[in-house]
Design a protein around this motif. Structure first.
Motif, PDB file in Angstrom:
ATOM      1  N   ARG A  90      45.480  43.180  45.823  1.00 24.70           N
ATOM      2  CA  ARG A  90      44.299  42.605  46.392  1.00 24.70           C
ATOM      3  C   ARG A  90      43.289  43.117  45.425  1.00 24.70           C
ATOM      4  N   ASP A  92      40.061  44.865  43.973  1.00 23.18           N
ATOM      5  CA  ASP A  92      38.938  45.949  44.543  1.00 23.18           C
ATOM      6  C   ASP A  92      37.626  45.486  44.625  1.00 23.18           C
ATOM      7  N   TRP A  93      37.340  44.572  43.668  1.00 19.09           N
ATOM      8  CA  TRP A  93      35.873  44.058  43.586  1.00 19.09           C
ATOM      9  C   TRP A  93      35.986  42.494  43.407  1.00 19.09           C
ATOM     10  N   LEU A 118      34.510  43.498  50.740  1.00 22.32           N
ATOM     11  CA  LEU A 118      34.774  44.511  49.575  1.00 22.32           C
ATOM     12  C   LEU A 118      33.631  44.395  48.765  1.00 22.32           C
ATOM     13  N   ALA A 175      30.539  49.007  50.071  1.00 19.57           N
ATOM     14  CA  ALA A 175      30.985  47.554  50.565  1.00 19.57           C
ATOM     15  C   ALA A 175      29.996  47.289  51.666  1.00 19.57           C
TER      16      ALA A 175
END
Ligand SMILES: Nc1nc2c(ncn2[C@@H]2O[C@H](COP(=O)(O)OP(=O)(O)OP(=O)(O)O)[C@@H](O)[C@H]2O)c(=O)[nH]1
Ligand SMILES: [Mg+2]
Length: 690
Positions: A90, A92-93, A118, A175
């Protein structure tokens, strides 16, 4: 995040916003870009190293307008962002790549990405086009309102890329919680769903929220064919009922709330343009998608391309031909006579050389195809075909995969992923290989040369256009048949987006031509090479001493195979030697040409004859010529319709996830090809043609 963990960032955005261009600059890879929607249909990863030595994985995703999944390519985006894609971390950014000239629509997607909570960076791409319209964006203000880093960029020129890398090399980025809100009743119902999804689907809060909004905005028809389990469906029905009673539109509630937010943040950020919007695009479109002139231009463009193929290409083709002839001569001089020498000259050089000759034509074809793709004309061609496609029950969106199939059916079949309706997608996949791909070009030009040896280039161009038209016609008719029989179903409404015209970069066109010629030459060096060796062996064994070359060939293994199928293909006008070529061509179409080079070289005593001369001399046992005009036409028609390509079969298998469809496709196209060639040949004979 531990220090040595590789960070993953995902590029997300609307179609045609420049994600792949950004991806290519970041990773120094060369994924395909093009000026129309839906170029990328499959996620692609690459790695980049930031200035501080940090390694980062970058994922390029297909373009999407929303995270509510509809088509296969959009599902890829959804699955990657939700961590459902096996084998992919998945991210991270998230880097949102936006088309700065179209901020309202682009920010709608941003609001959905926001829900995932995110860390996010906004790239405002196409700043050059925004400026050309005389508009400007107040980047500072936008950044302040959003609380997210905003990087203005011109990806094609690499402007702003360093600034993006700078931000990405930072260790942390907060986030943000969701900035937009729906009406209270909607919020309450969504919250109920969130709780359920967190408990029953093991989602974290942001994912559960994002899913909940997607579910609640869908109608029951849409939910039926999605993996909604019974319990969730009951929950949803309850929510819809309660909201309807309160007079809240659950279908529009979230959409309106998102747009309210978009309008709020964009307020005062964009300075209106002084110049008329995309002036040139409008002027060009007045002609290029005109009901009459549009077709005219399309035909003229094709005609011009074939003219170049029959004129300009012949010079380098002669050089290559002479080069291979010299090579064969050289081998004959330096090697002692024997099987090995014959294998090299009559097998490998004849086979591979017979194909490589066509490289100049392939280059011209791909020059035009990249021009169509990069300028934005591709989408216009699809637009003018829209009406034709509508009449068979598909829309213009299906025409993009068909247009890509002019290059090769493989990317064509894959790009059908952007079609939402499963049935329409299947119809498109089934007819895509009917479009005349580049592998047919050598076969057609060879046959045209035999058919009309002394005709002007205009005559040859006419025949080629006719062959391409036959392919399109076949695709349209078959699509019509499939839409009415096997794959009946409604076609969802669709509005085609026309990208602005853009000047293609010389670099991008050269790159595309280079890529395609590499593939072409690689096939010549591998598949065709291997096939030529095998074929040569089949044609030279078992050995027969003391008979003529023609008789020896007839008695060889290859000859026996050809003889075996001759009764089947004789009604089409073909003899056993053509039969050998046909059998081979089911691996890849251009093998027909290399096979014919080898067969007629050996059969006719080999050596000095050009392939065309050998063809002209070829005879039936009774002395009548083999390659009569009628036989040439029958062969061309056969090649227009037959599915002769192992790679395409493999890709259809992969895309449809079953053997059923590729097998069906091979059979129906085979029947179509045989019938058409039969009608041409027998019909021609009845009216006294030869
Ligand atoms: N003028 C201008 N053109 C750009 C810029 N960035 C990309 N392009 C062009 O825009 C077109 C689309 O670029 P792609 O990178 O293929 O876009 P994409 O977002 O990957 O598109 P899909 O894969 O279809 O979603 C290409 O013709 C690019 O050359 C830019 O900053 N300025
Ligand atoms: Mg792309």
């Amino acid at each position: 995040m531990s220090a040595d963990k590789v960070m993953t960032i995902a590029l997300v955005g609307n179609p045609n916003s420049g994600k792949t261009t950004v991806f290519n600059v970041l990773t120094k890879l060369r994924q395909k870009v093009g000026n129309y929607s839906g170029v990328t249909v499959e996620k692609k990863s690459g790695r980049m190293t930031l200035a501080n030595g940090k390694k980062t994985d970058v994922i390029d995703l297909p373009g999407t307008y929303s995270l509510a999944v509809r088509s296969t390519d959009e599902k890829a985006v959804h699955d990657v962002l939700f961590g459902h894609m096996t084998g992919t971390e998945r991210p991270d950014w998230i880097v949102c790549v936006l088309d700065a000239t179209n901020l309202e629509r682009n920010f709608y997607l941003v609001s959905q990405i926001h829900d995932l909570e995110l860390p996010m960076v906004i790239v405002l791409n196409m700043m050059d086009e925004l400026e050309a319209e005389g508009k400007a964006v107040d980047v500072e203000k936008l950044q302040a309102v959003l609380g997210i880093p905003v990087v203005p960029m011109v990806a094609t020129k690499g402007k702003g890329v360093e600034a993006l890398k700078e931000i990405l090399s930072k260790e942390t980025l907060p986030a943000h919680p969701r900035p937009w809100r729906m009406s209270e009743p909607m919020e309450e119902e969504v919250e109920g769903l969130v709780q359920w999804l967190m408990k029953n689907r093991n989602l974290d809060r942001p994912l559960a929220f994002s899913e909940a909004v997607i579910w609640i905005s869908k109608g029951n028809i849409e939910c039926e064919h999605i993996d909604a389990d019974e319990q969730l469906y009951t929950l949803l029905t309850g929510a819809w009922e309660r909201l309807s009673v309160k007079g809240v539109s659950w279908r529009m509630g979230a959409i309106e709330a998102r747009y309210n937010w978009v309008h709020k943040i964009l307020d005062g950020v964009v300075r209106r343009g002084s110049r008329r919007k995309r002036d040139m695009t409008q002027k060009l479109d007045a002609v290029l998608i005109h009901k009459v002139w549009g077709w005219f231009f399309f035909a003229a463009l094709m005609a011009f391309m074939f003219l170049l193929i029959f004129t300009v290409a012949t010079y380098p083709m002669d050089w290559i031909d002479a080069g291979f002839a010299r090579l064969a001569e050289f081998v004959k001089n330096v090697m002692p006579a024997g099987d090995l020498r014959n294998l090299i000259t009559d097998g490998v050089i004849a086979g591979v050389g017979g194909i490589v000759i066509f490289l100049p034509q392939i280059l011209i074809l791909f020059f035009f195809i990249s021009l169509l793709q990069d300028t934005g004309y591709m989408a216009r061609a699809a637009f003018i075909m829209d009406r034709l496609m509508n009449s068979v029950g598909l829309h213009g969106k299906s025409f993009i995969p068909l247009l890509s199939s002019f290059a090769c059916a493989i990317p064509g079949v894959m790009s059908a992923r952007s079609i939402e309706s499963t049935k329409d997608r299947l119809v498109t996949i089934l007819v895509a290989p009917l479009m005349t791909c580049s592998a047919r070009l050598p076969v057609f030009t060879l046959l045209v040369a035999i058919l009309l040896p002394s005709a002007s280039v205009f005559g040859k161009t006419g025949i080629m256009m006719l062959l391409y038209a036959l392919g399109i016609l076949g695709a349209v008719v078959m699509a019509w048949v499939f839409k009415r029989t096997l794959l009946k179903g409604p076609t969802p409404p669709f509005i085609m987006e026309l990208p602005p015209y853009r000047l293609p970069s010389v670099q991008s066109i050269c790159l595309h031509m280079w890529e395609r010629s590499r593939i072409f030459l690689k096939r010549a060096g591998t598949v065709i090479f291997a096939f030529s060796v095998v074929l040569w062996a089949l044609m030279n064994y078992p050995k027969h001493e003391g008979v003529s070359a023609a008789v020896a060939l007839e008695k060889s293994y290859a000859g026996q195979i050809g003889m075996l199928i001759e009764p089947v293909i004789k009604p089409l006008g073909y003899d056993w030697r053509i039969g050998i070529g046909l059998v081979g061509s089911f691996t890849a179409r251009e093998i027909f040409v290399s096979t014919m080079s080898i067969v007629f070289n050996v059969g006719e005593g080999g050596g000095a004859l050009t392939l065309r001369e050998a063809f002209v001399r070829a005879q039936w046992p009774d002395g009548s010529p083999l390659f009569t005009p009628l036989v040439c036409v029958s062969l061309m028609v056969f090649f227009v319709y037959a599915m002769q390509c192992i790679s395409s079969i493999a890709v259809v298998r992969r895309e449809t996830n079953s053997w059923r469809w590729p097998i069906f496709q091979v059979v129906y196209m085979g029947v179509l090809a045989y019938t058409a060639a039969f009608l041409v040949y027998q019909g021609g004979r009845i009216i006294g043609l030869q």
